[in-house]
Design an enzyme around this catalytic site. Structure first.
Site, PDB file in Angstrom:
ATOM      1  CD  GLU A   1      -2.081   1.774   2.395  1.00 28.96           C
ATOM      2  OE1 GLU A   1      -2.343   1.272   3.486  1.00 28.96           O
ATOM      3  OE2 GLU A   1      -1.796   2.977   2.238  1.00 28.96           O
TER       4      GLU A   1
ATOM      5  CB  CYS B   1      -2.441   5.855   3.426  1.00 23.35           C
ATOM      6  SG  CYS B   1      -2.979   4.913   4.816  1.00 23.35           S
TER       7      CYS B   1
HETATM    8  P1  NAP Z   1       9.558   3.690   3.415  1.00 20.70           P
HETATM    9  O1  NAP Z   1      10.784   4.481   3.230  1.00 20.70           O
HETATM   10  O2  NAP Z   1       8.939   3.129   2.204  1.00 20.70           O
HETATM   11  O3  NAP Z   1       9.927   2.492   4.425  1.00 20.70           O
HETATM   12  C1  NAP Z   1       8.970   1.539   4.834  1.00 20.70           C
HETATM   13  C2  NAP Z   1       9.673   0.235   5.234  1.00 20.70           C
HETATM   14  O4  NAP Z   1      10.243  -0.372   4.079  1.00 20.70           O
HETATM   15  C3  NAP Z   1      10.804   0.426   6.206  1.00 20.70           C
HETATM   16  O5  NAP Z   1      10.859  -0.688   7.075  1.00 20.70           O
HETATM   17  C4  NAP Z   1      12.033   0.435   5.319  1.00 20.70           C
HETATM   18  O6  NAP Z   1      13.093  -0.018   6.102  1.00 20.70           O
HETATM   19  C5  NAP Z   1      11.650  -0.547   4.227  1.00 20.70           C
HETATM   20  N1  NAP Z   1      12.236  -0.246   2.928  1.00 20.70           N
HETATM   21  C6  NAP Z   1      12.131   0.922   2.252  1.00 20.70           C
HETATM   22  N2  NAP Z   1      12.770   0.833   1.070  1.00 20.70           N
HETATM   23  C7  NAP Z   1      13.297  -0.414   1.008  1.00 20.70           C
HETATM   24  C8  NAP Z   1      14.088  -1.098   0.030  1.00 20.70           C
HETATM   25  N3  NAP Z   1      14.466  -0.500  -1.103  1.00 20.70           N
HETATM   26  N4  NAP Z   1      14.453  -2.360   0.289  1.00 20.70           N
HETATM   27  C9  NAP Z   1      14.082  -2.955   1.437  1.00 20.70           C
HETATM   28  N5  NAP Z   1      13.350  -2.356   2.407  1.00 20.70           N
HETATM   29  C10 NAP Z   1      12.959  -1.095   2.202  1.00 20.70           C
HETATM   30  O7  NAP Z   1       8.433   4.494   4.146  1.00 20.70           O
HETATM   31  P2  NAP Z   1       8.471   5.394   5.482  1.00 20.70           P
HETATM   32  O8  NAP Z   1       9.803   5.313   6.137  1.00 20.70           O
HETATM   33  O9  NAP Z   1       7.326   4.993   6.267  1.00 20.70           O
HETATM   34  O10 NAP Z   1       8.172   6.869   4.993  1.00 20.70           O
HETATM   35  C11 NAP Z   1       8.803   7.465   3.919  1.00 20.70           C
HETATM   36  C12 NAP Z   1       7.738   8.029   2.980  1.00 20.70           C
HETATM   37  O11 NAP Z   1       6.771   7.016   2.698  1.00 20.70           O
HETATM   38  C13 NAP Z   1       6.893   9.157   3.519  1.00 20.70           C
HETATM   39  O12 NAP Z   1       7.509  10.402   3.383  1.00 20.70           O
HETATM   40  C14 NAP Z   1       5.657   9.045   2.675  1.00 20.70           C
HETATM   41  O13 NAP Z   1       5.847   9.690   1.455  1.00 20.70           O
HETATM   42  C15 NAP Z   1       5.506   7.592   2.423  1.00 20.70           C
HETATM   43  N6  NAP Z   1       4.492   6.935   3.265  1.00 20.70           N
HETATM   44  C16 NAP Z   1       3.286   6.716   2.706  1.00 20.70           C
HETATM   45  C17 NAP Z   1       2.315   6.081   3.447  1.00 20.70           C
HETATM   46  C18 NAP Z   1       0.979   5.804   2.852  1.00 20.70           C
HETATM   47  O14 NAP Z   1       0.200   5.130   3.490  1.00 20.70           O
HETATM   48  N7  NAP Z   1       0.668   6.260   1.667  1.00 20.70           N
HETATM   49  C19 NAP Z   1       2.548   5.671   4.753  1.00 20.70           C
HETATM   50  C20 NAP Z   1       3.806   5.904   5.297  1.00 20.70           C
HETATM   51  C21 NAP Z   1       4.763   6.526   4.522  1.00 20.70           C
HETATM   52  P3  NAP Z   1      14.624   0.405   5.897  1.00 20.70           P
HETATM   53  O15 NAP Z   1      14.622   1.859   5.584  1.00 20.70           O
HETATM   54  O16 NAP Z   1      15.222   0.042   7.218  1.00 20.70           O
HETATM   55  O17 NAP Z   1      15.071  -0.458   4.784  1.00 20.70           O
END
Ligand code: NAP
Length: 535
Positions: free
Chosen positions: A274, A311
């Site tokens: 999601e 979200c």
């Molecule tokens: P994220 O950067 O996507 O990370 C979420 C999880 O996935 C973390 O555990 C991260 O851990 C892991 N991850 C991320 N990229 C990865 C990769 N390339 N390979 C393996 N694991 C990976 O999300 P976030 O930290 O929650 O927030 C960052 C951005 O996500 C926000 O600024 C927002 O734009 C978006 N967000 C959207 C929603 C929604 O519901 N639409 C919700 C939350 C966040 P590691 O970093 O430790 O690998």
């Protein structure tokens, strides 16, 4: 299990939880950060290694057959035991989640209630049994020209599932959140990758699940919690051959990275990610004329709730330009200017928000309507309301990107027909909202077919923030809202993501699973010769 015995030691050690034990990580240590002060919180967490991930996945695979053969009652009781153990953590859990997330106490308490409620909902779903999808088409030996075999079907769990905790729901969409509850309900062992923003909260909840596994006498591999700082752990988890499906909530970039890893495995697996949604709000003419000012005020309430870190945050407003829109604009503008800046979940999320807002502020065809109050704390963000015209909106796809936080863009459309044109230009969404009155039925009727193609949930005269956990909820939608639009991550339908059908042809009664034997000993709904009943 009485209340006293359900109280857990709430000491946080910074360990991984694998095989029923606490395991010290051997990779780089990291600390959680208090977003209110930007200071590290003790203790440090030593990151897991890919060996730790391999061990957790291998134990999950070992546990799979025993776990999926648990009775409906045993599995339901396990989910209820998790809920009890989480409540047994008491204030220690609430305090830690507030400190790690910056979210206010009532929100975190509400989230704990939702987490426990989800687990109990899935316990009731397990007992009710229709998720087994039992179907029986009995043999027809006399059928001409060919006899028919005895053919029966049930759903079985996919296998061990990897769950990524979401940053914005440290309880309800994290270690024991909706993905974990639905996977465990389906009969899948779960290996959770903790979100690095709330490792202490994750450990506490992980310990509650680990204890519930012991309480219920289940194999230790049914649950594991791994974590670390950096992408290696999550990547190794999705690539592990024992993992058969993935649940994720987070960024589009992160979700797509996991989808890519899953797709190039020797055995590709489904990833239910999601990701991103701007949740358009359509202000239809009669509603705008009758109550534009009220809608404007309530819209800002929804936009700024929880610093906009939902979200389902309404990041886009579409309305016909003209005098009726001005009451909405004035009221929204006045309300947002009084909105206090709020602490965001992490410094990374704050800087992503700020750069999204800067892009809007610097865009030649976008005007800033109003900003919220200025930031005080180090990880705070102020709300923003922006406006553009339909031609600009259609010609620049960056204006359709999610800005995660309290930012929304109003698009002035030249006429009613162009609302549909704008809707057609949208990517897939979790939600689409119509603010409408009786006089708007005709416009709504023309929009609905488009919105059904674009969104997972269509709402009328409400706001999309606040997702009910129930049987008819859909929290999903076409890409990029999710990577797979066929299901939901909230509500009881979520269990279907982790099931697959198996058909049994001419198996002897004694060899058939109980759910498909002639006597319906489980008293579950079954489709017999096409008709659903409890025979
Ligand atoms: P994220 O950067 O996507 O990370 C979420 C999880 O996935 C973390 O555990 C991260 O851990 C892991 N991850 C991320 N990229 C990865 C990769 N390339 N390979 C393996 N694991 C990976 O999300 P976030 O930290 O929650 O927030 C960052 C951005 O996500 C926000 O600024 C927002 O734009 C978006 N967000 C959207 C929603 C929604 O519901 N639409 C919700 C939350 C966040 P590691 O970093 O430790 O690998």
């Amino acid at each position: 299990m009485n209340d006293a015995s359900s109280t857990l030691d709430a000491t946080i050690t910074g360990d991984l939880l694998i095989g029923g034990e606490a395991v010290a990580g051997r990779d780089n240590a990291f600390n959680a950060v208090d977003p209110k002060t930007a200071k590290p919180i003790d203790p440090p967490f030593k990151g897991g290694t890919t060996d730790d991930v391999a061990k957790a996945c291998s134990l999950a695979a070992d546990a799979f057959d025993a776990y999926r053969e648990t009775t409906l009652e045993q599995r339901a009781a396990f989910l209820e035991a998790i809920a009890t153990r989480i409540l047994g953590l008491g204030d220690a859990l609430i305090d830690r989640a507030c400190t790690e997330s910056g979210l206010p106490r009532p929100r975190i308490e509400g989230e704990r209630g939702r987490t426990v409620g989800q687990l109990r909902l899935f316990a009731s779903v397990i007992r009710e049994g229709s998720w087994l999808g039992a179907r029986i088409d009995r043999a027809q030996p006399e059928r001409k020209p060919m006899p028919r075999a005895d053919i029966r079907l049930r759903m079985i769990p996919l296998g061990p599932v990897a769950v990524f905790g979401a940053s914005n729901f440290p309880l309800a969409f994290s270690v024991a959140g909706g993905d974990t509850a639905s996977a465990l309900a389906a009969g899948c062992p779960v290996v959770v990758k903790a979100h690095p923003a709330h490792p202490g909260t994750s450990e506490l909840v992980g310990r509650a699940i680990q204890q519930a596994v012991k309480d219920c006498g289940l194999p230790a591999g049914v649950f594991a919690l791994v974590g670390g700082s950096g992408n290696a752990i999550g990547g190794a988890l999705v690539a592990n051959p024992h993992i058969k499906a993935v649940g994720f909530t987070g960024s589009r970039r992160g979700g797509l990275a996991l989808v890519a890893i899953a797709a190039v495995r020797p055995e590709p697996i489904p990833v239910y990610a999601e990701m991103s949604s701007i949740n358009p709000l359509f202000l239809l003419p009669a509603a705008l004329k009758a109550r534009g000012a009220t809608i404007g005020r309530d819209f800002i309430g929804s936009l700024t709730m929880g610093a906009g870190q939902f979200c389902t945050n309404p990041g886009l407003v579409l309305a016909v330009d003209g005098p009726d829109l001005e009451a909405f604009m004035t009221s929204a503008s006045d309300t947002i200017q009084n909105a206090a800046a709020l602490t965001m979940l992490t410094g990374g999320i704050q800087s992503a928000y700020k750069s999204g807002v800067e892009q809007l502020e610097g865009h030649k065809n976008v005007k800033t309507v109003a900003r919220g109050q200025a930031e005080v704390g180090p990880v705070e963000a102020r709300a923003g309301l922006f406006v553009t015209d339909l031609t600009s909106f259609l010609s620049d796809e960056r204006l359709r990107d999610e800005v995660f936080g309290s930012s929304s863009l109003v698009v002035r459309c030249p006429d009613v027909g162009s609302l549909r044109v704008a809707a057609e230009a949208l990517e897939g969404q979790l939600t689409a909202t119509l603010q409408m009155d009786d006089g708007d039925h005709e416009v709504a009727r023309s929009l609905l077919p488009v919105l059904e193609r674009k969104a997972g949930r269509i709402l009328v005269n409400g706001f999309p923030t606040g997702v009910e956990v129930c049987h008819a909820m859909v929290h999903g939608g076409p890409y990029p809202a999710t990577s797979d639009p066929r299901s939901t991550s909230v509500g009881s339908l979520a269990i279907e993501r982790f099931l697959r059908p198996v058909c049994y042809q001419d198996l002897a009664e004694a060899l058939l699973p109980v759910s498909l034997q002639n006597t319906n000993a489980l008293a579950i709904p079954r489709r017999i010769e096409g008709v659903i009943g409890k025979d």
